[in-house]
Scaffold this active site. Sequence first.
Site, short mmCIF file in Angstrom:
data_model
loop_
_atom_site.label_atom_id
_atom_site.label_comp_id
_atom_site.label_asym_id
_atom_site.label_seq_id
_atom_site.Cartn_x
_atom_site.Cartn_y
_atom_site.Cartn_z
N PHE A 1 54.65 62.08 16.44
CA PHE A 1 55.10 61.43 15.21
C PHE A 1 56.12 62.33 14.51
CE2 PHE A 1 54.39 59.84 10.83
CZ PHE A 1 54.56 58.49 11.06
N ASP B 1 46.09 65.99 15.38
CA ASP B 1 46.38 64.93 14.42
C ASP B 1 45.58 63.71 14.88
OD1 ASP B 1 47.42 62.78 12.95
OD2 ASP B 1 49.34 63.81 12.69
N TYR C 1 44.43 55.75 5.74
CA TYR C 1 44.90 54.40 5.42
C TYR C 1 45.13 53.54 6.65
CZ TYR C 1 49.36 56.98 5.92
OH TYR C 1 50.38 57.79 6.35
N LYS C 2 44.85 54.06 7.84
CA LYS C 2 45.03 53.26 9.06
C LYS C 2 43.69 52.57 9.39
CE LYS C 2 49.05 55.92 10.28
NZ LYS C 2 49.61 57.13 10.87
N ARG D 1 54.59 47.13 18.79
CA ARG D 1 53.28 47.78 18.76
C ARG D 1 52.25 46.79 18.21
NH1 ARG D 1 52.36 53.26 15.34
NH2 ARG D 1 52.51 51.73 13.69
C1 PLP Z 1 50.62 57.90 10.17
C2 PLP Z 1 50.80 59.27 10.66
C3 PLP Z 1 51.09 60.31 9.77
C4 PLP Z 1 51.33 60.01 8.32
O1 PLP Z 1 51.73 61.10 7.57
P1 PLP Z 1 51.84 60.99 5.97
O2 PLP Z 1 51.92 62.37 5.54
O3 PLP Z 1 50.64 60.24 5.50
O4 PLP Z 1 53.06 60.18 5.66
C5 PLP Z 1 51.18 61.59 10.28
N1 PLP Z 1 51.00 61.83 11.61
C6 PLP Z 1 50.73 60.84 12.47
C7 PLP Z 1 50.53 61.15 13.92
C8 PLP Z 1 50.63 59.54 12.02
O5 PLP Z 1 50.39 58.55 12.88
#
Ligand code: PLP
Length: 420
Positions: free
Chosen positions: A128, A205, A230-231, A380
């Site tokens: 990401f 992560d 939030y996911k 996705r």
């Molecule tokens: C959704 C996601 C994030 C989100 O990061 P924020 O700091 O909340 O914007 C980070 N890493 C991964 C792998 C994600 O999927």
Amino acid sequence: MEGGIPRAAAEELDAADPLAAFRERFVIADPELIYLDGNSLGRMPTATPDQLRAVLEEGWGEGLVRSWEGWIDWGSRLGDRLAEHVLGARPGEVVVSDSTSVNLYKLAGAALEATPGRGTVLMDAEDFPTNRYVLQGLAAQRGLRLHQVPSDLDGGIDLRQLRSALDRDVALVVLSLVSYRSGALLDMARVNELARSVGTRVLWDLSHAAGAVPVELAATGADLAVGCTYKYLNGGPGSPAYLYVRRELQARLRQPIWGWFGQREQFRMGPTYDPVPGVERFLVSTPPLLSLAAIDPGLTLVEQAGVERIRAKGLLLGQLVSELAAAWLTPLGFRSASPSAAERRGSHVSLYHPDAWRICQTLAADAKVICDYRTPDRLRIGPSPLYTRFTEIWDAMDRLREVADRRTYLSRPAGLARVT
Ligand SMILES: *Cc1c(COP(=O)(O)O)cnc(C)c1O
């Protein structure tokens, strides 16, 4: 129905679904809308507005500053619940605070500070973007080399390639347990073991894994982890993230942001930073109480359903997506962009199509199906098991094949929107 699976098969799966009743615990504002983007922003639990109203009216409105007495350790209490029910960690190893990006910075910074003499940070080149940027920044500040290990867009990082990149110069490895694009799921135990064999640590992560697949941080000997709520945890837009630090490691690590919420006897307001020995040393500041409070209802639902049952349903949902895609969409120019075995994926499935972006927009605008687009050409599909029905998958795939077949998407602009 010509080829593929009859809709009746999806109806049978719904009838036999032990988690079916959980759907009613979420706000379904438009029953026609099929929402397959729970891995980006989970739906709102029906209990969330009342929870927030109580915090606002009784907590803030009536209690005023006195309410902090009860609020102050919510981050730790939510952390312990996540540890027990979602992350396979021990009490006192998880705390909720800040965002995933900020927690990544804090824990990566702490780990690098504790590893002098090693000059390389390893990551998956397809991880990401925020992870890449945070690590680029840290590497630049500390004069380290960021080694981005090439990884397959559809299959994820190859463990042989990871192993050959691991040596005694590696100070830290950062990896996503579930890849945000392809859904590829790594073997946490195996990777932790590989890292240990060269005396280094992995910072996981868990953003696309927590609440979707079982995570065993303690049992696999994981050192560090971060992720968002939030996911699949349905904590609401921008709800605070969590961080995990293995108990034995906590007192040895010092994070780069020295804030008063990490301080021993915080309200003595002492002159010099002296952090507590426990996981709270990774806290920084006053928690955003409303967003923190919104995590509770979603987490309660995950606790009640149980991650094992969520995973079992997620496997079946993913299998249905990929079987229907193979039968209906392959002839229309799609192909799978995820590992083919459901056990090697998290809860989402990606499909390749050269016009994925326009198809994604058309699905939302004309067919009431929300999924998302990821660069360069991926659609996705993220069915969150707690509220997605098997018949919704069937219907969504049916609408998708119609959009692709009629090529109605060709009239849409090809340029990307501000948010995709
Ligand atoms: C959704 C996601 C994030 C989100 O990061 P924020 O700091 O909340 O914007 C980070 N890493 C991964 C792998 C994600 O999927």
